[in-house]
Design a protein around this motif. Structure first.
Motif, PDB file in Angstrom:
ATOM      1  N   ALA A  29      45.809  81.916  87.813  1.00  0.00           N
ATOM      2  CA  ALA A  29      46.117  80.853  86.845  1.00  0.00           C
ATOM      3  C   ALA A  29      44.924  80.587  85.921  1.00  0.00           C
ATOM      4  O   ALA A  29      45.090  80.416  84.706  1.00  0.00           O
ATOM      5  CB  ALA A  29      46.501  79.573  87.588  1.00  0.00           C
ATOM      6  N   LEU A  30      43.733  80.589  86.491  1.00  0.00           N
ATOM      7  CA  LEU A  30      42.535  80.379  85.665  1.00  0.00           C
ATOM      8  C   LEU A  30      42.373  81.491  84.642  1.00  0.00           C
ATOM      9  O   LEU A  30      42.065  81.255  83.463  1.00  0.00           O
ATOM     10  CB  LEU A  30      41.272  80.323  86.558  1.00  0.00           C
ATOM     11  N   ALA A  31      42.596  82.718  85.093  1.00  0.00           N
ATOM     12  CA  ALA A  31      42.445  83.849  84.179  1.00  0.00           C
ATOM     13  C   ALA A  31      43.526  83.817  83.099  1.00  0.00           C
ATOM     14  O   ALA A  31      43.280  84.135  81.934  1.00  0.00           O
ATOM     15  CB  ALA A  31      42.505  85.165  84.963  1.00  0.00           C
ATOM     16  N   MET A  32      44.736  83.387  83.485  1.00  0.00           N
ATOM     17  CA  MET A  32      45.832  83.333  82.524  1.00  0.00           C
ATOM     18  C   MET A  32      45.537  82.296  81.439  1.00  0.00           C
ATOM     19  O   MET A  32      45.775  82.522  80.250  1.00  0.00           O
ATOM     20  CB  MET A  32      47.137  82.998  83.253  1.00  0.00           C
ATOM     21  N   ALA A  33      45.002  81.161  81.867  1.00  0.00           N
ATOM     22  CA  ALA A  33      44.723  80.094  80.905  1.00  0.00           C
ATOM     23  C   ALA A  33      43.497  80.404  80.060  1.00  0.00           C
ATOM     24  O   ALA A  33      43.411  79.977  78.901  1.00  0.00           O
ATOM     25  CB  ALA A  33      44.535  78.770  81.654  1.00  0.00           C
ATOM     26  N   THR A  38      31.333  85.271  83.562  1.00  0.00           N
ATOM     27  CA  THR A  38      32.735  85.373  83.972  1.00  0.00           C
ATOM     28  C   THR A  38      33.558  85.976  82.835  1.00  0.00           C
ATOM     29  O   THR A  38      33.453  85.535  81.683  1.00  0.00           O
ATOM     30  CB  THR A  38      33.296  83.979  84.309  1.00  0.00           C
ATOM     31  N   SER A  39      34.343  86.984  83.165  1.00  0.00           N
ATOM     32  CA  SER A  39      35.264  87.512  82.162  1.00  0.00           C
ATOM     33  C   SER A  39      36.686  87.429  82.688  1.00  0.00           C
ATOM     34  O   SER A  39      36.938  87.590  83.886  1.00  0.00           O
ATOM     35  CB  SER A  39      34.895  88.947  81.773  1.00  0.00           C
ATOM     36  N   TYR A  40      37.590  87.109  81.775  1.00  0.00           N
ATOM     37  CA  TYR A  40      39.018  87.010  82.099  1.00  0.00           C
ATOM     38  C   TYR A  40      39.777  88.060  81.285  1.00  0.00           C
ATOM     39  O   TYR A  40      39.505  88.249  80.098  1.00  0.00           O
ATOM     40  CB  TYR A  40      39.568  85.625  81.723  1.00  0.00           C
ATOM     41  N   ALA A  95      30.780  93.486  86.487  1.00  0.00           N
ATOM     42  CA  ALA A  95      31.594  92.387  85.995  1.00  0.00           C
ATOM     43  C   ALA A  95      31.824  91.346  87.067  1.00  0.00           C
ATOM     44  O   ALA A  95      31.757  91.639  88.272  1.00  0.00           O
ATOM     45  CB  ALA A  95      32.946  92.911  85.496  1.00  0.00           C
ATOM     46  N   SER A  96      32.088  90.117  86.626  1.00  0.00           N
ATOM     47  CA  SER A  96      32.722  89.100  87.468  1.00  0.00           C
ATOM     48  C   SER A  96      34.033  88.818  86.744  1.00  0.00           C
ATOM     49  O   SER A  96      34.087  88.047  85.790  1.00  0.00           O
ATOM     50  CB  SER A  96      31.864  87.833  87.554  1.00  0.00           C
ATOM     51  N   TYR A  97      35.079  89.491  87.176  1.00  0.00           N
ATOM     52  CA  TYR A  97      36.263  89.686  86.345  1.00  0.00           C
ATOM     53  C   TYR A  97      37.519  89.254  87.090  1.00  0.00           C
ATOM     54  O   TYR A  97      37.744  89.647  88.238  1.00  0.00           O
ATOM     55  CB  TYR A  97      36.348  91.175  86.000  1.00  0.00           C
ATOM     56  N   SER A  98      38.315  88.448  86.424  1.00  0.00           N
ATOM     57  CA  SER A  98      39.605  88.079  86.973  1.00  0.00           C
ATOM     58  C   SER A  98      40.657  88.381  85.917  1.00  0.00           C
ATOM     59  O   SER A  98      40.473  88.036  84.746  1.00  0.00           O
ATOM     60  CB  SER A  98      39.616  86.581  87.335  1.00  0.00           C
ATOM     61  N   ALA A  99      41.733  89.014  86.307  1.00  0.00           N
ATOM     62  CA  ALA A  99      42.672  89.483  85.294  1.00  0.00           C
ATOM     63  C   ALA A  99      44.105  89.490  85.788  1.00  0.00           C
ATOM     64  O   ALA A  99      44.376  89.594  86.977  1.00  0.00           O
ATOM     65  CB  ALA A  99      42.285  90.897  84.847  1.00  0.00           C
ATOM     66  N   HIS A 143      36.054  91.698  91.310  1.00  0.00           N
ATOM     67  CA  HIS A 143      37.278  91.888  90.515  1.00  0.00           C
ATOM     68  C   HIS A 143      38.464  91.309  91.269  1.00  0.00           C
ATOM     69  O   HIS A 143      38.788  91.764  92.369  1.00  0.00           O
ATOM     70  CB  HIS A 143      37.483  93.387  90.252  1.00  0.00           C
ATOM     71  N   LEU A 144      39.066  90.284  90.688  1.00  0.00           N
ATOM     72  CA  LEU A 144      40.312  89.752  91.228  1.00  0.00           C
ATOM     73  C   LEU A 144      41.416  90.118  90.252  1.00  0.00           C
ATOM     74  O   LEU A 144      41.272  89.919  89.041  1.00  0.00           O
ATOM     75  CB  LEU A 144      40.241  88.229  91.373  1.00  0.00           C
ATOM     76  N   GLY A 145      42.507  90.645  90.765  1.00  0.00           N
ATOM     77  CA  GLY A 145      43.544  91.071  89.828  1.00  0.00           C
ATOM     78  C   GLY A 145      44.938  90.909  90.365  1.00  0.00           C
ATOM     79  O   GLY A 145      45.226  91.204  91.522  1.00  0.00           O
ATOM     80  N   ARG A 146      45.791  90.383  89.524  1.00  0.00           N
ATOM     81  CA  ARG A 146      47.225  90.355  89.815  1.00  0.00           C
ATOM     82  C   ARG A 146      47.856  91.406  88.926  1.00  0.00           C
ATOM     83  O   ARG A 146      47.567  91.473  87.726  1.00  0.00           O
ATOM     84  CB  ARG A 146      47.775  88.973  89.469  1.00  0.00           C
ATOM     85  N   GLN A 147      48.713  92.219  89.512  1.00  0.00           N
ATOM     86  CA  GLN A 147      49.397  93.248  88.727  1.00  0.00           C
ATOM     87  C   GLN A 147      50.884  93.102  89.011  1.00  0.00           C
ATOM     88  O   GLN A 147      51.352  93.501  90.073  1.00  0.00           O
ATOM     89  CB  GLN A 147      48.863  94.644  89.095  1.00  0.00           C
ATOM     90  N   HIS A 148      51.582  92.505  88.064  1.00  0.00           N
ATOM     91  CA  HIS A 148      52.961  92.112  88.312  1.00  0.00           C
ATOM     92  C   HIS A 148      53.932  92.957  87.488  1.00  0.00           C
ATOM     93  O   HIS A 148      53.783  93.075  86.275  1.00  0.00           O
ATOM     94  CB  HIS A 148      53.143  90.636  87.941  1.00  0.00           C
TER      95      HIS A 148
END
Lengths: 254, 389
Positions: free
Chosen positions: B82-86, B118-120, B143-147, B173-178
């Motif tokens: 949610a943070l990365a989306m916003a 932080t990168s989104y 990176a400190s990356y959330s996507a 790296h945190l990632g949601r792949q939907h």
């Protein structure tokens, strides 16, 4: 000519945390061109001898020597022993998932010969060797020993022996679990290699049946971790008639 | 309580409390190493550097967050998502028009801008009906990356999404792949995670029509100090759909380095078959190969079935040690220990990697595995053969 010399070999294996002596002073000389049969009852240490020559880490050599043309085999790593010319056909070949027979064979031949065979020659060589063992070409694309029948595993072992051209071939109960047709095919393969006169064969077996197809020059009776009797092919005939009992009893009372 | 359905219907980060590590979804993850990607919104998030090599038939644009295409977005599953989306400053939009068959993979290289910022990220892959395409997301650098990555697979379309994590050692790296899969559409996700200090990927699948097919493949190699976590969630809500999950991982820790030497992996496979999803066929499998001491692999398949009218549902999971008997067998054929190890490990991964169907990337993954093994082997056996192992 290659000579494998085993002198007063003592080997232990760790069981339940304590070392147990399996080989108790083995003396044996195998020269190129000779076929030796080692025969003995279950648990006599025959397979331990085979694996000790190949260098399996489970076995600890506590005394004696093994040399190949004067070189200290026991000082060599498992792969160095193979490159020096020792081959072990295993009773229970190991599955290697995801590794094709053709990739495995080529990697092995490359390591043994010191250079990769030219691809065109190699495919022909492999096909010819497989054909001689009545193996379907599709076999080369299967994963090593995965889902192989007993007969296929043993053919695959002999295929390796034919391609790797060792100086000394140790065949550990290659005959066990084979039907008569497979036994004939495998025996023919062993005889083909022996006929070159360039390999010394050490045939380890529980049964005399395979000796109808592979005629040994020397027969050694193996009981309780050592050789207790030696002779020519006629000794195998005597064993077939009388069994091992007389030797087992003699060893027990010794 | 259902493991897989307790997800709030929300898109706003504040609706997700900050994870404490006691939650089912976070209990395996070392939150202290997440650099706050699960905490508060970054004050000045940046976008990663992006290099695009698109197939000629495929359009790739980088658009601002205000672009209308970006507003039609997925429902975040958790707070980092949610943070990365916003907060994502821009979105990468990949569009494949109806009936277009891409002639080659579209490669998007995502390069970290440093672990100290932080990168989104946000990627949308929009595959129109009857199209066929391969998209590769290649992640490199620090990176400190959330996507979030969203894939919309139109009716009868086919998409293969390859996500390669070849990060530097310090990356989080945190990632949601939907993926949202249309009627009779096919989606394949191929995840390959090698680099990074902490990588936590959550591939999820929804079906919006009958006859959809999802295949989630993954390979990972965790070495000393790495935490590699993959959590798939397949939500079968439509009838006559299929899913197949196959993840294989190797772990190679450093037993001499104490806590810091532990190689860690987590695989969670959640599959939910809802009451309306009759005719579902699903199978998931995770295999882990432990090469050393100082390694820990968790493997948890979850299958929830709300209808009996299915074709089949199953799962399997196993973690095993490197087999010394295999090593002995190969070495007894003259093959040196390092080459033998490589053969065994490559063999272990081969049934997954060979399904990628992209020779160039299959080779790339194989050499990544070699370098994870610390092997640089010069030998001639493979150079001119169509090696099959």
């Amino acid at each position: 000519m290659a000579t494998l010399e085993i002198r007063d070999l003592h080997v232990t294996v760790e069981t339940d945390g304590a070392p147990r002596e399996i080989l108790r002073g083995v003396d044996l000389t195998v020269r190129a061109g000779e076929t030796h049969a080692i025969m003995g009852p279950n648990g006599s240490g025959k397979s331990t001898l085979a694996y000790s020559i190949a260098g399996h880490p489970k076995y600890t050599v506590t005394g004696g020597t093994v040399t190949l043309d004067g070189e200290d085999v026991l000082a060599m790593s498992v792969d160095a022993r193979a490159r020096a010319g020792i081959f072990l056909a295993m009773q229970y070949p190991v599955e290697v998932p995801g590794v094709s027979v053709s990739n495995f064979l080529r990697t092995s031949v490359t390591a043994i010969r010191g250079e990769a065979p030219k691809l065109r020659n190699w495919i022909k060589e492999m096909r010819t060797a497989m054909d001689a063992l009545s193996m379907d070409p599709a076999f080369a694309e299967r994963n090593v020993n995965e889902g192989f029948s007993g007969g296929e595993k043993k053919r695959h072992e002999i295929l390796q022996m034919e391609l790797l051209r060792p100086k000394i071939a140790v065949l550990d109960e290659t005959d066990s679990g084979l039907d008569i047709d497979a036994l004939k095919v495998v025996s023919e393969g062993v005889n083909r290699v022996a006929a070159t006169g360039e390999v010394g064969t050490l045939l380890i077996t529980h049964y005399t049946r395979i000796l109808r197809y592979i005629r040994p020059d020397f027969v050694h009776v193996f009981v309780d971790g050592r050789i207790v009797a030696e002779g020519g092919a006629e000794l195998a005939d005597q064993l077939e008639a009388q069994g091992y009992d007389v030797y087992v009893k003699a060893a027990a009372s010794a | 309580m259902s493991v897989v359905t307790d997800t709030p219907d929300s898109v706003e980060a504040p609706d997700f409390p900050v994870p404490t590590g006691r939650e089912e979804a976070w209990r395996f993850t070392p939150l202290a190493r997440m650099r706050g990607l699960h905490g508060e919104a970054a004050t000045n998030p940046v976008a990663p550097r992006v290099t695009i090599d698109a197939a000629p038939e495929v359009s790739v644009e980088i658009v601002a967050a205000s672009d209308p295409r970006v507003t039609r977005r997925l429902t975040p599953l958790d707070r980092p998502s949610a943070l990365a989306m916003a907060g994502a400053p821009e979105s990468i939009v990949v569009s494949i028009a109806s009936e277009v068959v891409a002639s080659r993979p579209t490669v998007i290289r995502i390069t970290g801008v440093g672990a100290d910022r932080t990168s989104y990220g946000h990627v949308i892959i929009d595959a129109a009906p009857f199209s066929n395409s391969v998209v590769v997301l290649e992640h490199v650098g620090s990176a400190s990356y959330s996507a979030n990555v969203e894939v919309r697979v139109g009716d009868c379309a086919q998409v293969q999404l390859v996500s390669v994590q070849d990060w530097d050692d310090d990356t989080v790296h945190l990632g949601r792949q939907h993926a949202v899969i249309g009627r009779d559409a096919k989606f394949r996700s191929f995840v390959a995670t090698f680099g990074g200090n902490l990588v936590r990927l959550v591939p999820t699948v929804d079906y919006v029509g009958s006859g959809g097919d999802a295949e989630l493949l993954g390979v990972f190699f965790s070495d000393a100090g790495q935490h590699l976590e993959h959590r798939s969630l397949i939500d079968h809500s439509a009838p006559h759909c299929r899913s197949n999950v196959l993840y294989k991982g190797a772990l190679r820790g450093d037993p001499s380095a104490g806590e810091a030497g532990i190689a860690r992996s987590v695989w969670i496979g959640d599959v939910l078959i809802r009451a309306g999803a009759i005719g579902t066929e699903t199978y998931e499998l995770n295999r882990n190969l432990v090469l050393t001491e100082a390694a820990r692999a968790d493997s948890v398949p979850n299958l929830e079935i709300e209808t009996g009218e299915i074709v089949g549902a199953g799962h399997a999971s196993a973690t095993g040690r490197f087999d010394d008997e295999q090593l002995f067998y190969l070495m007894s054929r003259g093959i040196p220990a390092d080459v033998a190890t490589r053969l065994v490990v490559r063999g272990f991964f081969s049934d997954v990697i060979s399904r990628l169907g992209l020779p160039e990337w299959e080779d790339r993954l194989s050499s990544l595995i070699d370098s994870e093994l610390g092997l640089e082997i010069v030998e001639g056996a493979d150079d001119d053969s169509g090696h099959t192992g």
